[in-house]
Design an enzyme around this catalytic site. Structure first.
Site, PDB file in Angstrom:
ATOM      1  N   LYS A  64      27.304  -6.434   1.065  1.00 37.69           N
ATOM      2  CA  LYS A  64      26.907  -7.055  -0.208  1.00 37.69           C
ATOM      3  C   LYS A  64      25.615  -6.424  -0.743  1.00 37.69           C
ATOM      4  O   LYS A  64      25.531  -6.047  -1.916  1.00 37.69           O
ATOM      5  CB  LYS A  64      26.729  -8.564  -0.017  1.00 37.69           C
ATOM      6  CG  LYS A  64      28.017  -9.262   0.396  1.00 37.69           C
ATOM      7  CD  LYS A  64      27.852 -10.765   0.525  1.00 37.69           C
ATOM      8  CE  LYS A  64      27.007 -11.160   1.714  1.00 37.69           C
ATOM      9  NZ  LYS A  64      27.649 -10.836   3.011  1.00 37.69           N
ATOM     10  N   THR A  65      24.630  -6.280   0.113  1.00 42.70           N
ATOM     11  CA  THR A  65      23.367  -5.665  -0.307  1.00 42.70           C
ATOM     12  C   THR A  65      23.559  -4.190  -0.631  1.00 42.70           C
ATOM     13  O   THR A  65      22.993  -3.675  -1.595  1.00 42.70           O
ATOM     14  CB  THR A  65      22.303  -5.829   0.809  1.00 42.70           C
ATOM     15  OG1 THR A  65      22.175  -7.211   1.129  1.00 42.70           O
ATOM     16  CG2 THR A  65      20.961  -5.287   0.358  1.00 42.70           C
TER      17      THR A  65
ATOM     18  N   ASP B 153      19.425 -12.355  -2.537  1.00 41.38           N
ATOM     19  CA  ASP B 153      20.262 -12.529  -1.347  1.00 41.38           C
ATOM     20  C   ASP B 153      20.254 -13.993  -0.928  1.00 41.38           C
ATOM     21  O   ASP B 153      19.258 -14.706  -1.144  1.00 41.38           O
ATOM     22  CB  ASP B 153      19.730 -11.641  -0.218  1.00 41.38           C
ATOM     23  CG  ASP B 153      20.759 -11.431   0.878  1.00 41.38           C
ATOM     24  OD1 ASP B 153      21.933 -11.781   0.664  1.00 41.38           O
ATOM     25  OD2 ASP B 153      20.383 -10.906   1.943  1.00 41.38           O
TER      26      ASP B 153
ATOM     27  N   THR C  78      26.600 -15.805   1.874  1.00 39.63           N
ATOM     28  CA  THR C  78      27.579 -15.919   2.956  1.00 39.63           C
ATOM     29  C   THR C  78      28.235 -17.297   2.955  1.00 39.63           C
ATOM     30  O   THR C  78      29.175 -17.528   3.699  1.00 39.63           O
ATOM     31  CB  THR C  78      26.897 -15.701   4.324  1.00 39.63           C
ATOM     32  OG1 THR C  78      25.787 -16.613   4.434  1.00 39.63           O
ATOM     33  CG2 THR C  78      26.381 -14.278   4.460  1.00 39.63           C
TER      34      THR C  78
ATOM     35  N   ARG D 250      28.330  -3.551   9.971  1.00 36.62           N
ATOM     36  CA  ARG D 250      27.035  -3.771  10.619  1.00 36.62           C
ATOM     37  C   ARG D 250      27.186  -3.824  12.131  1.00 36.62           C
ATOM     38  O   ARG D 250      26.397  -3.236  12.877  1.00 36.62           O
ATOM     39  CB  ARG D 250      26.389  -5.067  10.094  1.00 36.62           C
ATOM     40  CG  ARG D 250      24.997  -5.321  10.681  1.00 36.62           C
ATOM     41  CD  ARG D 250      24.417  -6.603  10.135  1.00 36.62           C
ATOM     42  NE  ARG D 250      24.167  -6.501   8.700  1.00 36.62           N
ATOM     43  CZ  ARG D 250      23.986  -7.548   7.913  1.00 36.62           C
ATOM     44  NH1 ARG D 250      24.040  -8.771   8.397  1.00 36.62           N
ATOM     45  NH2 ARG D 250      23.753  -7.377   6.621  1.00 36.62           N
TER      46      ARG D 250
END
Length: 305
Positions: free
Chosen positions: A37-38, A82, A131, A191
């Site tokens: 997302k980032t 975020d 999230t 990740r």
């Protein structure tokens, strides 16, 4: 790499805004941690040549904090927030007119002498990530006219390509089949895959110096840190073991399962359980958690008749 549907939608949105000479509309990304997302926010800023300002929901504690951030934005800047679901509700109310009309309403003073000042903001694009989209209020979700995009999990092939890029940046030499071996254990999350890649590198540097990393070395390294062929950790396997051996495979309530594993209920529900459900190891029913045949097979046990 990956997320083709989202990339295609964003391409149309950004190119159309550029053609009209408009600032892109506000965009919301949601999905589990570690899916990009980032990264997508950074890519949008890079591709459009815009300045990206980054903050997070918990960091904006007061209305004054939000006002300071918004009034310092220049025309066309991108603000990335975020974990936007953790914004204070009072701050959300101030954010609504800023997103819809480009104005900021600030109350100055208290009591009878209080007055509202309206500040005109420079046109900007808000990109938000969360999230836990269910914790966002419906009015806030509806302000994202550029679209609400759900990031999906990645395939093993996509993860392998991501690992190949990461290995190049870190100057790690892996055999082609080694990338896929890491990908299979990465829970379909970039990740996690990059974390496992670094652990494999550490193990190989100490145990097999000056050798290319093969799939067998990857298996040794990940087995050592407790990550099995499905990407399950020791904590995941403990939950399956308790569910099957202590409670005959269920159904078991969350409180009983928490007591049996020594984990918090929230940890089981938010951290351990989702991946086990997605991969078909357990089923969540009205009566409790039930171990599925795949769990017995993975632990080398026979399912009772």
């Amino acid at each position: 790499i990956g997320q083709e549907s989202i990339k295609n939608n964003l391409k149309i949105l950004l190119l159309a805004a550029k053609k009209r000479g408009h600032i892109p509309e506000h965009i919301l990304f949601y999905g589990p941690p570690g899916l990009g997302k980032t990264t997508l926010a950074h890519l949008i800023a890079h591709e459009t040549g815009r300045v990206l300002k980054i903050t997070s929901g918990p960091a904006i504690e007061r209305v004054a904090d939000l006002a300071s951030i918004l009034t310092n934005l220049q025309v066309g800047d991108i603000l990335f927030i975020d974990e936007i679901h953790r914004l204070n509700k009072m701050i959300e109310e101030v954010l609504y007119p800023a997103l819809e009309s480009g104005v900021l309403h600030i109350v100055i003073g208290k009591g009878p002498s209080a007055r509202t000042v309206e500040l005109n903001l420079s046109g900007f694009t808000l990109i938000a990530a969360t999230t836990r989209i269910s914790l966002m209020s419906a009015p806030l979700r509806s302000r994202f006219s550029g679209g609400v995009h759900h990031l999906e999990f990645y395939s093993d092939t996509e993860i392998a390509k991501i690992l190949e890029n990461s290995a190049g940046k870190l100057s790690i030499g892996l055999q082609p089949d080694a990338y896929l071996e890491i990908a299979k254990r990465s829970r379909k999350t970039p990740r996690t895959a990059n974390y496992l890649l670094k652990r494999v590198r550490d193990y190989a540097e100490i145990t097999y110096p000056d050798q290319p990393i093969t799939s067998s070395i990857v298996r040794e390294a990940l087995d050592m840190i407790g990550i099995d062929s499905y990407g399950l950790s020791g904590t995941d396997r403990k939950l399956l073991d308790v569910l099957i051996n202590n409670f005959n495979g269920g159904p078991v309530g969350i409180k009983t399962l928490a007591a049996g594993t020594g984990e918090e209920e929230s940890t089981i529900e938010d951290v351990i359980e989702p991946y086990l459900i997605q991969t078909g190891f357990i089923e969540k029913t009205m009566r409790g958690r039930i171990a599925l045949p795949k769990a017995y097979e993975h632990l080398g046990l026979e399912k009772p008749l």
